[in-house]
Design a protein around this motif. Structure first.
Motif, short mmCIF file in Angstrom:
data_model
loop_
_atom_site.label_atom_id
_atom_site.label_comp_id
_atom_site.label_asym_id
_atom_site.label_seq_id
_atom_site.Cartn_x
_atom_site.Cartn_y
_atom_site.Cartn_z
N VAL A 416 0.68 -1.48 0.12
CA VAL A 416 0.14 0.07 0.01
C VAL A 416 0.93 1.06 0.20
CG1 VAL A 416 -2.29 0.70 0.76
CG2 VAL A 416 -1.50 -1.38 1.83
N ARG A 417 1.81 1.59 -0.91
CA ARG A 417 2.72 2.38 -0.80
C ARG A 417 2.62 2.28 -2.55
NH1 ARG A 417 6.51 4.43 2.33
NH2 ARG A 417 6.30 3.12 4.61
N PRO A 418 1.31 3.60 -2.54
CA PRO A 418 0.67 4.00 -3.79
C PRO A 418 1.83 5.26 -5.18
CG PRO A 418 -0.50 4.90 -2.72
CD PRO A 418 -0.48 3.77 -1.82
N LEU A 419 3.06 5.64 -3.96
CA LEU A 419 3.19 7.12 -5.40
C LEU A 419 4.74 6.03 -5.62
CD1 LEU A 419 3.11 9.34 -5.94
CD2 LEU A 419 4.49 10.35 -4.00
N GLU A 420 4.99 5.39 -4.35
CA GLU A 420 6.42 4.91 -4.42
C GLU A 420 6.58 3.78 -5.98
OE1 GLU A 420 6.95 4.63 -0.26
OE2 GLU A 420 5.14 4.79 -1.29
N ALA A 421 5.58 2.81 -5.90
CA ALA A 421 4.60 2.20 -7.38
C ALA A 421 4.80 2.82 -8.02
CB ALA A 421 3.62 1.70 -6.51
N TRP A 422 3.81 4.11 -8.07
CA TRP A 422 4.29 4.85 -9.68
C TRP A 422 5.30 5.40 -10.22
CZ3 TRP A 422 5.97 10.13 -9.65
CH2 TRP A 422 4.87 10.74 -10.94
N ASN A 423 6.24 5.90 -9.00
CA ASN A 423 7.53 5.94 -9.29
C ASN A 423 8.17 4.89 -10.60
OD1 ASN A 423 9.09 8.85 -8.37
ND2 ASN A 423 8.21 7.63 -6.95
N LEU A 424 8.11 3.22 -10.15
CA LEU A 424 9.03 2.04 -10.58
C LEU A 424 7.99 2.66 -11.90
CD1 LEU A 424 9.73 -0.25 -7.63
CD2 LEU A 424 11.32 1.45 -8.96
N LEU A 425 6.72 2.31 -12.03
CA LEU A 425 6.12 2.11 -12.76
C LEU A 425 6.42 3.20 -14.40
CD1 LEU A 425 2.25 1.58 -12.05
CD2 LEU A 425 3.93 -0.27 -13.25
N CYS A 426 6.49 4.83 -13.64
CA CYS A 426 7.30 5.46 -14.64
C CYS A 426 8.76 5.09 -15.36
CB CYS A 426 7.57 6.99 -13.46
SG CYS A 426 6.11 7.63 -13.53
N THR A 427 9.61 4.68 -14.46
CA THR A 427 10.92 3.90 -14.92
C THR A 427 10.61 2.66 -15.83
OG1 THR A 427 11.83 4.59 -13.42
CG2 THR A 427 13.03 2.97 -14.40
N THR A 428 10.03 2.04 -15.48
CA THR A 428 9.18 1.07 -16.65
C THR A 428 8.64 1.52 -17.74
OG1 THR A 428 8.31 -0.36 -14.69
CG2 THR A 428 7.44 -1.28 -16.78
N SER A 429 7.49 2.72 -17.77
CA SER A 429 6.92 2.56 -19.31
C SER A 429 8.43 3.64 -19.89
CB SER A 429 5.89 3.89 -18.76
OG SER A 429 4.95 3.73 -17.47
#
Length: 710
Positions: A416-429
């Motif tokens: 339940v750490r949505p902002l950290e997950a978003w940071n990694l998703l941006c790198t994935t993207s």
């Protein structure tokens, strides 16, 4: 047949095909996939028991060889009838559908066709005239053509081009289907232009052809492609999975940059805003997550226990991979051997194996909301070890490096750490965009994996953008260039688990429909009045019904009021009702703003659908645990928004009367709200944004009871 909350799952074409496939498991048939312009020949999905005895669908495993376009006669003919239904105008569809429960009614001859009128002059008995040659529009709509040239009466009313077939030319089913598609394409283009340029109303002519842009997983999803046309990639299929133009800045199937769909926006609504003591900035959730303390354990030296890895690997493929479908069970053993030879200290394979172990161990403990506070969450030791390897993956632009970041984001969603997950998703993207700019940069044996990583990134970014005002990564620009998953290739004997794919495909289609709802109803350019919204809402609900009816039978959840044993069906049913709620939610706002609006039968019916869908999401609050691995944070905010909606409805006499009619006893509503308050309170220790949500919902319930009592 549309789904009804008072009956079991309706029969559908896909469901019948699946039952037939089960009766003859060795028969190879055409099975349609969404957003593709062809059908894939694959073995019929098999129902296989999982470790907990729940039947699931066995996904295809070797489909890459079947990816050549195959416009089969069976695929076209199988969708011809539905395509004819889709060609009906949105203006007329409410006459075809019982809006109270979604079941289709047989329309009267007069209500569906303006050319079919009874003779009101009883004194004269004129013989019925029949046109010798009907125009193509009347043929496609199965309407009687008056044969007037150069333009018949119906085409004049519709503003359509009237074309008469030359004598002696007979069109087959495929030709008719193409003509129907072209008519729909024209209307959809008109709709798109109207939505981007309208000011006060719907930018679509009153007599425009239908806009049934359904979101299904059926063979109707045929795309007309013209790669030579400048700036034009694809035309929207009946499945609706596409964009109009490669140069378009805003596709209807992507999240808008500015929207009012987030949960806290309901605190600005009439009545509901009285349930809180102070106004809340919609950005407050993002601000709380930005100020959150980082995970301190990630700075420690990782200590990994490899004594129980087999159980965690098995758990991952049984319980986790169904949500993400991003780890190949056929190449897993090879990855594990490489990681073992490297001592789990270097290389993308080591990182992938450690993250799979983390997610597998986490899945064995159930919902993280039930873990004792301040106790290390399960899988954290493996995640910490993988985190130490991520800097090396950060500078690599391979598919496996992107997979590492996606799996790490998946574990952060579990925490339940949505902002950290978003940071990694941006790198994935970013890595995916670099790879997809030139398709030959992706090795042939990794293309299927790259597609699955792409759709995961797009799905979860959309989930986050629905609640947080975050920058868009830009990965959506490649949507039309990326195919849908078809199945990993590999040796069955090497597989360590199933390649579950059907849920993933269903989620892609539903997420795009949810994005379309945000674009058409909640974006800054969306329509304001309930009158102008009516055709859009009718269309979106029609697409949602199509999505359900196109699910393979083992995924089609029943519409009973009981909890389901299958976690996949449970999650899909909750997502279905969440989508239906936000489709009809503007009508609740209209009534809260003006109680007299309920006097309009269409408004009352829409409010009933919205409130019923909200109750169906909340009446068994523990059912949400089935999706806590990927969706706890997103699901919690959805629960909060539906609860605020119901709270506001109880304060409106007309809406409260609807609520009472939807439950067995008046006290049931209070019990549902109380269960939600207690459940969200358990989530409060997991995230500062959920802690605030718990405070808001708790205060709102106290003030609601005070309002109702005095």
């Amino acid at each position: 047949m549309s789904p009804s909350s008072n009956s079991d799952s309706p029969a559908s074409v896909v469901g019948s095909m699946t039952m037939a496939a089960q009766a003859a498991p060795n028969v190879v048939r055409q099975y349609p996939l969404p957003n593709r312009d062809f059908t894939i020949e694959i073995p019929s999905p098999q129902v296989a028991p999982t470790t907990n005895g729940v039947n699931t669908v066995k996904s295809p495993s070797t489909l890459k060889s079947s990816r050549a376009p195959n416009f089969s006669r069976e695929g076209i003919l199988g969708s011809a009838q539905k395509a004819r239904n889709l060609s009906q105008s949105s203006e007329n569809r409410p006459d075809h559908v019982n809006v109270s429960n979604g079941f289709h009614k047989a329309p009267s001859e007069e209500s569906t066709n303006p050319l079919k009128r009874r003779n009101t002059d009883a004194g004269v008995d004129y013989p019925r005239r029949r046109a010798t040659i009907a125009c193509e529009v009347c043929r496609s709509r199965k309407s009687r053509c008056d044969g007037t040239k150069p333009k018949c009466k119906l085409c004049t009313e519709l503003g359509a081009e009237c074309i008469y077939r030359e004598p002696g030319i007979k069109l087959d089913a495929g030709d008719k289907l193409i003509l129907e598609r072209l008519n729909r394409i024209e209307s959809l283009l008109q709709l798109n232009m109207g939505l981007t340029g309208h000011t006060h109303g719907l930018g679509l002519s009153h007599n425009s052809p239908g806009m049934s842009n359904g979101t299904g997983l059926s063979g109707d999803n045929l795309m007309m492609q013209n790669p030579d046309a400048a700036g034009f990639v694809s035309v929207i299929p009946s499945g609706g999975l596409g964009t109009w133009s490669a140069t378009a800045t805003n596709s209807l199937s992507t999240m808008p940059k500015v929207h009012t769909n987030a949960a806290l926006h309901l605190l600005q609504w009439p009545m509901i805003r009285d349930l809180v003591s102070r106004p809340y900035d919609p950005q407050i959730l993002l601000q709380l997550e930005m100020a959150r303390e980082p995970l301190h354990s990630l700075t420690k030296t990782p200590c990994v226990d490899l004594s129980n890895t087999s159980a965690y690997i098995e758990a991952y493929f049984d319980r986790v991979n169904v949500w993400y479908a991003c780890v190949n069970p056929y190449t897993w053993r090879s990855h594990y051997r490489i990681a073992l030879s490297n001592g789990f200290r270097e290389g993308p394979e080591s990182c992938i194996v450690l993250l799979v172990l983390a997610l597998g161990q986490a899945s064995l403990r159930g919902s993280i909301s039930r873990i004792v506070p301040h106790e290390d969450p399960p899988g954290l030791q493996y995640f910490t070890a993988a985190w130490a390897l991520l800097p090396g993956m950060m500078t690599s632009n391979s598919v496996l490096a992107a997979q590492c970041h996606l799996l790490a984001a998946a574990y952060l969603f579990y925490l339940v750490r949505p902002l950290e997950a978003w940071n990694l998703l941006c790198t994935t993207s970013t890595k995916l965009q670099l790879l997809l700019m030139t398709p030959n940069r992706v090795p042939v044996d990794q293309r299927e994996l790259s597609e699955r990583i792409y759709w995961n990134a797009l799905l979860f970014e959309s989930d986050l953008l629905a609640e947080l005002d975050l920058p868009h990564s830009g990965v959506v620009a490649f949507e039309e260039n990326v195919g849908l998953p078809c199945g990993f290739e590999g040796d069955e004997q090497e597989a360590v688990g199933r390649d579950d794919l059907w849920y993933f495909l269903a989620e892609i289609a539903l997420r795009r429909l949810l994005n379309r709802v945000s674009q058409l109803i909640y974006s800054k350019d969306s329509l304001a009045s309930t009158t102008s919204l009516e055709p859009i809402v009718t269309e979106l609900d029609f697409q949602l019904t199509q999505w359900y009816e196109s699910l393979p039978l083992p995924l089609q959840f029943p519409f009973t009021r009981t909890m389901l044993p299958d976690p996949v069906q449970t999650v899909l049913r909750l997502r279905f009702f969440a989508c239906r709620t936000i489709i009809y939610r503007p009508y609740i706002l209209a009534v809260l703003d003006n109680e007299q609006a309920i006097l309009d039968p269409s408004v009352r019916d829409a409010c009933t659908k919205c409130l019923e869908a909200s109750i169906r999401q909340l009446e068994h609050i523990s059912a949400h645990h089935a999706g806590h691995m990927p969706y706890l944070w997103q699901g919690a905010l959805s629960i909060v928004s539906q609860t605020l909606l119901i709270m506001g409805a109880t304060m409106s006499p007309s809406l409260n009367s609807i609520l009472v009619s939807l439950v067995s006893h008046r006290d049931v509503i209070d019990q549902i709200i109380n269960d939600v308050v207690m459940e969200i309170e358990r989530y409060s220790v997991l995230s500062p944004s959920l802690s605030l949500s718990a405070e808001i919902i708790k205060e709102a319930e106290v003030r609601r009871r005070t309002f109702l009592s005095g």
